[in-house]
Design a protein around this motif. Structure first.
Motif, mmCIF file in Angstrom:
data_model
loop_
_atom_site.group_PDB
_atom_site.id
_atom_site.type_symbol
_atom_site.label_atom_id
_atom_site.label_comp_id
_atom_site.label_asym_id
_atom_site.label_seq_id
_atom_site.Cartn_x
_atom_site.Cartn_y
_atom_site.Cartn_z
ATOM 1 N N PRO A 1 0.807 -1.227 0.000
ATOM 2 C CA PRO A 1 0.000 0.000 0.000
ATOM 3 C C PRO A 1 0.841 1.279 0.000
ATOM 4 O O PRO A 1 0.349 2.321 -0.403
ATOM 5 C CB PRO A 1 -0.814 -0.108 1.295
ATOM 6 C CG PRO A 1 -0.674 -1.514 1.768
ATOM 7 C CD PRO A 1 0.602 -2.036 1.213
ATOM 8 N N ARG B 1 2.717 3.530 -1.666
ATOM 9 C CA ARG B 1 2.994 3.734 -3.087
ATOM 10 C C ARG B 1 4.338 4.412 -3.326
ATOM 11 O O ARG B 1 4.975 4.186 -4.352
ATOM 12 C CB ARG B 1 1.859 4.551 -3.720
ATOM 13 C CG ARG B 1 0.538 3.828 -3.600
ATOM 14 C CD ARG B 1 -0.581 4.537 -4.295
ATOM 15 N NE ARG B 1 -1.827 3.809 -4.053
ATOM 16 C CZ ARG B 1 -3.000 4.156 -4.556
ATOM 17 N NH1 ARG B 1 -3.091 5.226 -5.328
ATOM 18 N NH2 ARG B 1 -4.074 3.447 -4.303
ATOM 19 N N ASN C 1 0.361 8.838 -5.559
ATOM 20 C CA ASN C 1 -0.176 8.704 -4.212
ATOM 21 C C ASN C 1 -1.582 9.271 -4.079
ATOM 22 O O ASN C 1 -2.386 8.765 -3.300
ATOM 23 C CB ASN C 1 0.749 9.406 -3.206
ATOM 24 C CG ASN C 1 1.771 8.444 -2.642
ATOM 25 O OD1 ASN C 1 1.424 7.480 -1.981
ATOM 26 N ND2 ASN C 1 3.033 8.696 -2.941
ATOM 27 N N ARG C 2 -1.848 10.326 -4.826
ATOM 28 C CA ARG C 2 -3.144 10.988 -4.666
ATOM 29 C C ARG C 2 -4.233 10.352 -5.510
ATOM 30 O O ARG C 2 -5.412 10.409 -5.170
ATOM 31 C CB ARG C 2 -3.019 12.470 -5.036
ATOM 32 C CG ARG C 2 -2.028 13.197 -4.157
ATOM 33 C CD ARG C 2 -2.064 14.671 -4.396
ATOM 34 N NE ARG C 2 -3.372 15.219 -4.047
ATOM 35 C CZ ARG C 2 -3.597 16.500 -3.836
ATOM 36 N NH1 ARG C 2 -2.638 17.360 -3.962
ATOM 37 N NH2 ARG C 2 -4.798 16.929 -3.532
ATOM 38 N N ASP D 1 -6.564 7.582 -7.570
ATOM 39 C CA ASP D 1 -7.072 6.227 -7.375
ATOM 40 C C ASP D 1 -6.278 5.306 -8.291
ATOM 41 O O ASP D 1 -5.944 5.680 -9.406
ATOM 42 C CB ASP D 1 -8.552 6.157 -7.745
ATOM 43 C CG ASP D 1 -9.424 6.889 -6.740
ATOM 44 O OD1 ASP D 1 -8.998 7.033 -5.586
ATOM 45 O OD2 ASP D 1 -10.526 7.316 -7.115
ATOM 46 N N ALA D 2 -5.999 4.101 -7.786
ATOM 47 C CA ALA D 2 -5.201 3.169 -8.581
ATOM 48 C C ALA D 2 -5.989 2.687 -9.789
ATOM 49 O O ALA D 2 -7.190 2.614 -9.758
ATOM 50 C CB ALA D 2 -4.783 1.977 -7.754
ATOM 51 N N LEU E 1 -7.298 0.948 -2.679
ATOM 52 C CA LEU E 1 -6.914 1.270 -4.056
ATOM 53 C C LEU E 1 -7.504 2.609 -4.460
ATOM 54 O O LEU E 1 -6.874 3.399 -5.140
ATOM 55 C CB LEU E 1 -7.395 0.168 -5.015
ATOM 56 C CG LEU E 1 -6.720 -1.186 -4.837
ATOM 57 C CD1 LEU E 1 -7.336 -2.227 -5.755
ATOM 58 C CD2 LEU E 1 -5.224 -1.064 -5.124
ATOM 59 N N ASP E 2 -8.736 2.850 -4.038
ATOM 60 C CA ASP E 2 -9.361 4.148 -4.252
ATOM 61 C C ASP E 2 -9.505 4.806 -2.878
ATOM 62 O O ASP E 2 -9.599 4.132 -1.867
ATOM 63 C CB ASP E 2 -10.746 3.990 -4.893
ATOM 64 C CG ASP E 2 -10.643 3.570 -6.355
ATOM 65 O OD1 ASP E 2 -9.536 3.175 -6.776
ATOM 66 O OD2 ASP E 2 -11.652 3.622 -7.066
ATOM 67 N N ARG E 3 -9.526 6.113 -2.912
ATOM 68 C CA ARG E 3 -9.612 6.883 -1.675
ATOM 69 C C ARG E 3 -11.065 7.295 -1.479
ATOM 70 O O ARG E 3 -11.686 7.832 -2.386
ATOM 71 C CB ARG E 3 -8.790 8.144 -1.876
ATOM 72 C CG ARG E 3 -7.998 8.599 -0.702
ATOM 73 C CD ARG E 3 -7.224 9.829 -1.133
ATOM 74 N NE ARG E 3 -5.836 9.495 -1.435
ATOM 75 C CZ ARG E 3 -4.883 9.482 -0.500
ATOM 76 N NH1 ARG E 3 -5.173 9.763 0.741
ATOM 77 N NH2 ARG E 3 -3.646 9.197 -0.825
#
Lengths: 259, 335
Positions: A95, A97, A255-256, A258-259, B68-70
């Motif tokens: 997690p 990144r 980091n900011r 969404d993956a 994965l998403d915030r």
């Protein structure tokens, strides 16, 4: 450490980095030899009338082509993760990144550095075998820099490729942006009347090339350009600075987002 | 040979008590609200189904759980921690969100190897999970050439790699053949029986009815219900009662006067919702109405589920979830 290990396994468990590595060395040596042999025969025929000489840095003129392969390879190291969604698996496993990005940078940077050294010394060695009537012995610190410096320049190049890959997330986008900039953009900007000359030293790949004595308008003997605002080490520091800034922006964005 | 799911050499954290807790979870993508103030808990020792139609926000929620998403607001905790704060997260929570999330030119073993390495898991664990999912013989083949069933097995191997106490599966039986479906159902039950927390999403109530002990139901990003599967099926399928009588109007008036009851006329019979057949019979007796038929009706599960979670539905739940009333609204969904 485990993150580094994971990134290493990832990089070497597909074929494309192996092919890219081979291509890097072949390009550097191949284009270097073409340039060396052509230059040598011109100098032999016309002697002092030709405005350049044959020396150690003449063997290094293929560096730029290898650098382009490094750019692509480094960008691919992250864009393929986005393409195949393994980036999600990666961030699920790790997690943090920032540490993923740092590990990628270290692994790809190290590989690029090793390839740079191999390619540069192979070029120089082969050049000495092929061209015996010119002195290609490495004697001065500048000459050492021009050959051994390739590793450093390649590592910095890899960081730029990785950063742009992480920012664009698309292979096609990243490769196009990088290659158009490095191969065309910098040349075109340098060619702008009046201001072009002033901007040129501040174009990153130009600066990196200057460090190795292979930039535009530079021939053998261009140790420190008198009209340039920096010396060779200043040039590479600037090149590295650009890479670091790009990389930091990429880490921030990764980091900011969404993956 | 039976390969234990458990990880002999693991240095794992506490056993039992591992749970997922979502608190007011909200995720917006631009103007689209994918998940809205979602709160639920997923408990260990049972299979919890995450049910909702396609596009309800199930995958988004799973991505939020895995960091994965915030989230736009709210949060979700694993064992009381945010996912990003977990050290070696694969040891706590394994997930299969999409079986195709592998590099097509990387071998199955290499895929598991880098994952194991990233969380400091020993290499032999890779072979253990490959054996467990039955991929040992194809471990060196490129994952890109795998069938969906094989990819799914690889994804499950990855999820089990760290011998985690919590497992997430997003639509794991989608596109699988009957044998694969059976295998996954058995696996999930087995994992839960070992005391693990199993959270599995599906858009099919019939699928969940077979595997899940507990359900978290969402529609359009909002929580509709959290209850045991039995309770939910009971409520969703409704207790409508079919009554035939020569004194149709009289009975209809009498029944309609009762609070919480809806009555509609269907092919010369009455369909009563919100009352058991016993209650309907009693009402009929007090009114002195002759009955020709009095039969409880069980609606189609999927149909009822669609009504529950579908688009133009306004949803009311009375206190303590006693009864669910569904009314089609003409002006679109409110609230």
């Amino acid at each position: 450490m485990s993150v580094l290990g994971a990134e290493r396994i990832k990089l070497f468990s597909t074929k494309s980095p192996w092919w890219s590595s081979l291509a890097t060395v072949v390009f550097v040596v191949g284009f270097g030899m073409i340039f060396l042999l052509t230059t040598a025969s011109l100098v032999r025929e016309d002697g002092p009338a030709v405005p350049f000489r044959v020396g150690v840095s003449t063997t290094q003129q293929g560096i730029f082509f290898g650098q382009m392969v490094i750019l692509v390879m480094a960008a691919l190291a992250i864009t393929t993760e986005y393409r195949f969604n393994t980036i999600k698996t990666t961030f699920q496993a790790i997690p943090g990144r920032t540490s993923v990005m740092l590990s990628k940078a270290l692994i790809i940077g190290l590989l690029a550095a090793v390839l740079g050294e191999i390619a540069a010394f192979a070029s120089w060695g082969l050049g000495r075998l092929l061209v015996t009537d010119f002195d290609l012995t490495i004697r001065t610190a500048d000459q050492w820099r021009q050959v051994a410096g390739a590793g450093l320049v390649f590592a910095i190049t890899a960081i730029i490729g990785l950063a742009v890959g992480a920012l664009t997330r698309h292979t096609a986008g990243a490769v196009t942006a990088l290659l158009v900039w490095a191969m065309l953009g910098e040349q075109l900007i340098g060619a702008i009347p009046r201001v072009g000359d002033k901007i040129q030293p501040w174009l990153p790949f130009n600066a990196g090339g200057h460090f190795l004595g292979v930039g535009p308008n530079q021939n053998e003997g261009a140790q420190t350009g008198t009209d340039l605002p920096y010396n060779a080490w200043g040039a590479v520091a600037y090149f590295a600075g650009v890479a670091v800034v790009l990389f930091l922006v990429a880490v921030l964005v990764v980091n900011r987002r969404d993956a | 040979m039976v390969v234990p799911l458990s990880f002999k050499h693991a240095v794992r954290g506490q056993v039992g008590g591992a749970m997922i807790e979502a608190r007011g979870l909200t995720k917006r993508y631009g103007r689209t609200v994918a998940v809205e103030s979602l709160s639920f808990t997923v408990q260990p020792g049972r299979v919890t189904g995450f049910l909702g139609p396609n596009g309800a926000g199930k995958s988004t929620t799973m991505r939020l759980i895995l960091g994965l998403d915030r989230p736009s607001s709210g949060d979700v905790l694993i064992d009381g921690k945010h996912y990003r704060d977990l050290h070696s997260p694969l040891r706590y929570i394994g997930a299969l969100l999409d079986a195709k999330w592998v590099h097509p030119n990387r071998s199955a073993r290499a895929h598991l190897k880098w994952l194991a390495r990233s969380n400091g898991l020993p290499k032999r664990r890779v072979d253990e999970v490959l054996e467990l999912v039955g991929l040992t013989n194809v471990a060196k083949r490129k994952a890109g050439g795998f069938s969906l069933g094989m990819s799914q097995r690889l994804g499950i191997a990855a999820a089990l790699l760290g011998d985690p106490q919590i497992l997430l599966f997003d639509e794991p039986v989608n596109g699988l053949d009957p044998e694969g479906i059976h295998w996954i159902r058995q696996l999930m039950k087995r994992l839960a029986a070992e005391g693990r927390t199993v959270f599995v999403s599906s858009h099919l109530l019939s699928e969940m009815a077979q595997t899940a002990d507990e359900l978290v139901v969402i529609g359009r990003g909002k929580l509709i219900a959290q209850s045991t599967t039995g309770e939910f099926v009971e409520r969703a399928s409704g207790t409508s009662v079919r009554v035939r009588t020569p004194q149709l109007e009289r009975l209809r008036t009498a029944l309609a006067g009762t609070a919480g009851t809806t009555v509609r006329v269907d092919e010369g019979a009455l369909l009563v919702n919100g009352m058991t057949s016993d209650q309907v019979g009693e009402v009929a007796a007090t009114q002195g109405v002759v009955l020709h038929e009095l039969s409880p009706q069980r609606g189609s599960l999927e149909e009822a589920f669609m009504r529950l979670t579908g688009d133009a539905i306004e949803y009311h739940a009375e206190e303590a979830g006693e009864h669910l009333h569904m009314q089609g609204t003409s002006g679109g969904a409110k609230e």
